[in-house]
Motif scaffolding. Structure first.
Motif, PDB file in Angstrom:
ATOM      1  N   LEU A  38       0.891   2.106 -16.163  1.00 37.23           N
ATOM      2  CA  LEU A  38       1.407   1.671 -15.660  1.00 37.23           C
ATOM      3  C   LEU A  38       0.205   2.009 -14.283  1.00 37.23           C
ATOM      4  O   LEU A  38      -0.513   0.931 -13.251  1.00 37.23           O
ATOM      5  CB  LEU A  38       2.862   1.159 -14.901  1.00 37.23           C
TER       6      LEU A  38
ATOM      7  N   ILE B 197      -2.897   0.322 -13.517  1.00 38.00           N
ATOM      8  CA  ILE B 197      -3.042  -1.112 -13.510  1.00 38.00           C
ATOM      9  C   ILE B 197      -3.154  -1.339 -11.777  1.00 38.00           C
ATOM     10  O   ILE B 197      -3.446  -1.717 -10.678  1.00 38.00           O
ATOM     11  CB  ILE B 197      -1.309  -1.866 -13.502  1.00 38.00           C
TER      12      ILE B 197
ATOM     13  N   ILE C 237      -4.095  -0.896  -6.017  1.00 36.78           N
ATOM     14  CA  ILE C 237      -4.417  -0.120  -4.329  1.00 36.78           C
ATOM     15  C   ILE C 237      -5.086   0.773  -4.141  1.00 36.78           C
ATOM     16  O   ILE C 237      -5.128   1.850  -4.926  1.00 36.78           O
ATOM     17  CB  ILE C 237      -2.683   0.313  -4.229  1.00 36.78           C
TER      18      ILE C 237
ATOM     19  N   HIS D 125       1.698   0.078   1.088  1.00 33.62           N
ATOM     20  CA  HIS D 125       2.660  -0.020  -0.137  1.00 33.62           C
ATOM     21  C   HIS D 125       3.652   0.061  -0.361  1.00 33.62           C
ATOM     22  O   HIS D 125       4.941  -0.424  -0.123  1.00 33.62           O
ATOM     23  CB  HIS D 125       1.968   0.569  -1.211  1.00 33.62           C
TER      24      HIS D 125
ATOM     25  N   PHE E  78      11.245  -3.695   1.628  1.00 35.29           N
ATOM     26  CA  PHE E  78      11.620  -4.360   0.139  1.00 35.29           C
ATOM     27  C   PHE E  78      13.299  -4.233  -0.049  1.00 35.29           C
ATOM     28  O   PHE E  78      14.232  -5.852  -0.317  1.00 35.29           O
ATOM     29  CB  PHE E  78      10.607  -5.090  -0.413  1.00 35.29           C
TER      30      PHE E  78
ATOM     31  N   ASP F 202       4.950  -3.751 -20.414  1.00 29.72           N
ATOM     32  CA  ASP F 202       4.439  -3.203 -19.108  1.00 29.72           C
ATOM     33  C   ASP F 202       5.760  -3.595 -17.974  1.00 29.72           C
ATOM     34  O   ASP F 202       6.208  -2.294 -17.429  1.00 29.72           O
ATOM     35  CB  ASP F 202       3.667  -3.250 -17.990  1.00 29.72           C
TER      36      ASP F 202
ATOM     37  N   LEU G  23      10.574 -12.816 -11.766  1.00 34.06           N
ATOM     38  CA  LEU G  23       8.849 -12.575 -11.492  1.00 34.06           C
ATOM     39  C   LEU G  23       8.168 -12.653 -13.504  1.00 34.06           C
ATOM     40  O   LEU G  23       7.178 -13.435 -13.502  1.00 34.06           O
ATOM     41  CB  LEU G  23       8.559 -10.817 -11.806  1.00 34.06           C
TER      42      LEU G  23
HETATM   43  C1  HEM Z   1       5.385  -4.324 -14.998  1.00 39.76           C
HETATM   44  C2  HEM Z   1       5.462  -4.709 -13.508  1.00 39.76           C
HETATM   45  C3  HEM Z   1       5.358  -4.659 -12.502  1.00 39.76           C
HETATM   46  C4  HEM Z   1       3.711  -4.147 -12.177  1.00 39.76           C
HETATM   47  C5  HEM Z   1       2.769  -3.478 -12.804  1.00 39.76           C
HETATM   48  C6  HEM Z   1       4.207  -4.458 -10.836  1.00 39.76           C
HETATM   49  C7  HEM Z   1       2.973  -4.353 -10.100  1.00 39.76           C
HETATM   50  C8  HEM Z   1       2.069  -4.782  -8.305  1.00 39.76           C
HETATM   51  C9  HEM Z   1       1.394  -4.339  -7.048  1.00 39.76           C
HETATM   52  C10 HEM Z   1       0.053  -4.388  -7.981  1.00 39.76           C
HETATM   53  C11 HEM Z   1       1.914  -4.807  -6.128  1.00 39.76           C
HETATM   54  C12 HEM Z   1       0.651  -5.293  -5.444  1.00 39.76           C
HETATM   55  C13 HEM Z   1       0.463  -3.596  -4.304  1.00 39.76           C
HETATM   56  C14 HEM Z   1       0.274  -4.220  -3.108  1.00 39.76           C
HETATM   57  O1  HEM Z   1      -0.289  -4.672  -2.732  1.00 39.76           O
HETATM   58  O2  HEM Z   1       0.929  -3.776  -2.127  1.00 39.76           O
HETATM   59  C15 HEM Z   1       2.897  -5.280  -6.477  1.00 39.76           C
HETATM   60  C16 HEM Z   1       3.430  -5.959  -4.878  1.00 39.76           C
HETATM   61  C17 HEM Z   1       5.444  -5.834  -5.249  1.00 39.76           C
HETATM   62  N1  HEM Z   1       6.044  -5.705  -5.909  1.00 39.76           N
HETATM   63 FE1  HEM Z   1       5.383  -5.428  -7.913  1.00 39.76          FE
HETATM   64  N2  HEM Z   1       4.742  -5.062 -10.711  1.00 39.76           N
HETATM   65  C18 HEM Z   1       5.796  -4.996 -11.402  1.00 39.76           C
HETATM   66  C19 HEM Z   1       7.121  -5.409 -11.044  1.00 39.76           C
HETATM   67  C20 HEM Z   1       8.048  -5.140  -9.952  1.00 39.76           C
HETATM   68  C21 HEM Z   1       9.160  -5.609  -9.505  1.00 39.76           C
HETATM   69  C22 HEM Z   1      10.041  -6.040 -11.128  1.00 39.76           C
HETATM   70  C23 HEM Z   1       9.571  -5.583  -8.208  1.00 39.76           C
HETATM   71  C24 HEM Z   1      11.047  -5.845  -8.222  1.00 39.76           C
HETATM   72  C25 HEM Z   1      11.945  -5.589  -8.803  1.00 39.76           C
HETATM   73  C26 HEM Z   1       8.081  -5.321  -7.732  1.00 39.76           C
HETATM   74  C27 HEM Z   1       8.196  -5.847  -6.249  1.00 39.76           C
HETATM   75  C28 HEM Z   1       7.384  -6.202  -5.425  1.00 39.76           C
HETATM   76  C29 HEM Z   1       6.942  -6.593  -4.940  1.00 39.76           C
HETATM   77  C30 HEM Z   1       8.133  -7.038  -3.484  1.00 39.76           C
HETATM   78  C31 HEM Z   1       5.736  -5.959  -4.264  1.00 39.76           C
HETATM   79  C32 HEM Z   1       5.590  -6.421  -2.618  1.00 39.76           C
HETATM   80  C33 HEM Z   1       4.587  -8.514  -2.696  1.00 39.76           C
HETATM   81  C34 HEM Z   1       4.023  -8.585  -1.538  1.00 39.76           C
HETATM   82  O3  HEM Z   1       4.634  -8.617  -0.729  1.00 39.76           O
HETATM   83  O4  HEM Z   1       2.439  -8.128  -1.489  1.00 39.76           O
HETATM   84  N3  HEM Z   1       7.347  -5.390  -8.515  1.00 39.76           N
HETATM   85  N4  HEM Z   1       3.910  -5.062  -7.778  1.00 39.76           N
END
Ligand code: HEM
Length: 150
Positions: A47, A50, A55, A62, A69, A98, A133
């Motif tokens: 992870l 990624i 970022i 973040h 959140f 992942d 998701l």
């Molecule tokens: C392998 C699983 C996951 C990966 C690789 C991943 C990766 C990412 C990445 C790269 C971002 C963008 C970061 C940024 O620019 O702020 C992001 C945003 C976010 N992630 Fe994940 N994520 C994963 C799973 C999850 C899960 C399970 C949740 C919730 C339970 C979650 C909640 C969020 C939220 C709320 C955002 C912000 C979105 C926004 O409003 O821009 N993520 N995630």
């Protein structure tokens, strides 16, 4: 029709809509959870890269967004106004495996910081959101079911 299942589902939904009111669960402890969780994510061999790709600058925005959140999810503060699905749809190299790593690290962190019954609430919400998701990211109808006939 009211069935046992529909009553249980309604009850689960009603519980999920209530702010969690437990001692020690506030923005400070949620912020700590977020920070310790993303420290583990950044150290993870799968992870870490990624997130490093996505970022590139300061992590603080973040971490603050993720604290908003989780405060919205758990305390119903309404602090978060983003759209998680599009943010993940653009991550083309992320796999279902992942998500298992993500969920394991999240459960570990919640268990380290909160009492078991509180950690369980965080883990339950994370699982539900991860499921939606994953549906958005990976679910495809088989060609026959999609009506393309092969
Ligand atoms: C392998 C699983 C996951 C990966 C690789 C991943 C990766 C990412 C990445 C790269 C971002 C963008 C970061 C940024 O620019 O702020 C992001 C945003 C976010 N992630 Fe994940 N994520 C994963 C799973 C999850 C899960 C399970 C949740 C919730 C339970 C979650 C909640 C969020 C939220 C709320 C955002 C912000 C979105 C926004 O409003 O821009 N993520 N995630």
């Amino acid at each position: 029709m009211m069935t046992v299942k529909s009553v249980l589902v309604d009850r689960a939904r009603a519980v999920a809509e209530q702010p969690l009111d437990r001692a020690g669960v506030d923005r400070t402890s949620i912020g700590k959870l977020v920070r310790e969780f993303y420290a583990k994510v950044r150290n993870d061999e799968r992870l870490g890269p990624i997130f490093v790709r996505e970022i590139t600058g300061d992590w603080e925005p973040h971490l603050e967004k993720m604290t908003d959140f989780w405060c919205s999810v758990i305390l119903k503060t309404g602090d978060y106004h983003g759209r998680p699905v599009p943010a993940h749809l653009k991550l083309k190299h992320v796999t279902e495996a992942d998500f298992e790593i993500w969920q394991t690290l999240f459960s570990q962190t919640a268990a380290e910081l909160f009492a078991p019954e509180t950690a369980a609430v965080f883990v339950d919400r994370a699982e539900r959101i991860a499921t939606s998701l994953k549906l958005a990211m990976f679910f495809r109808l088989a060609p026959a079911a999609a009506g393309r006939g092969q």
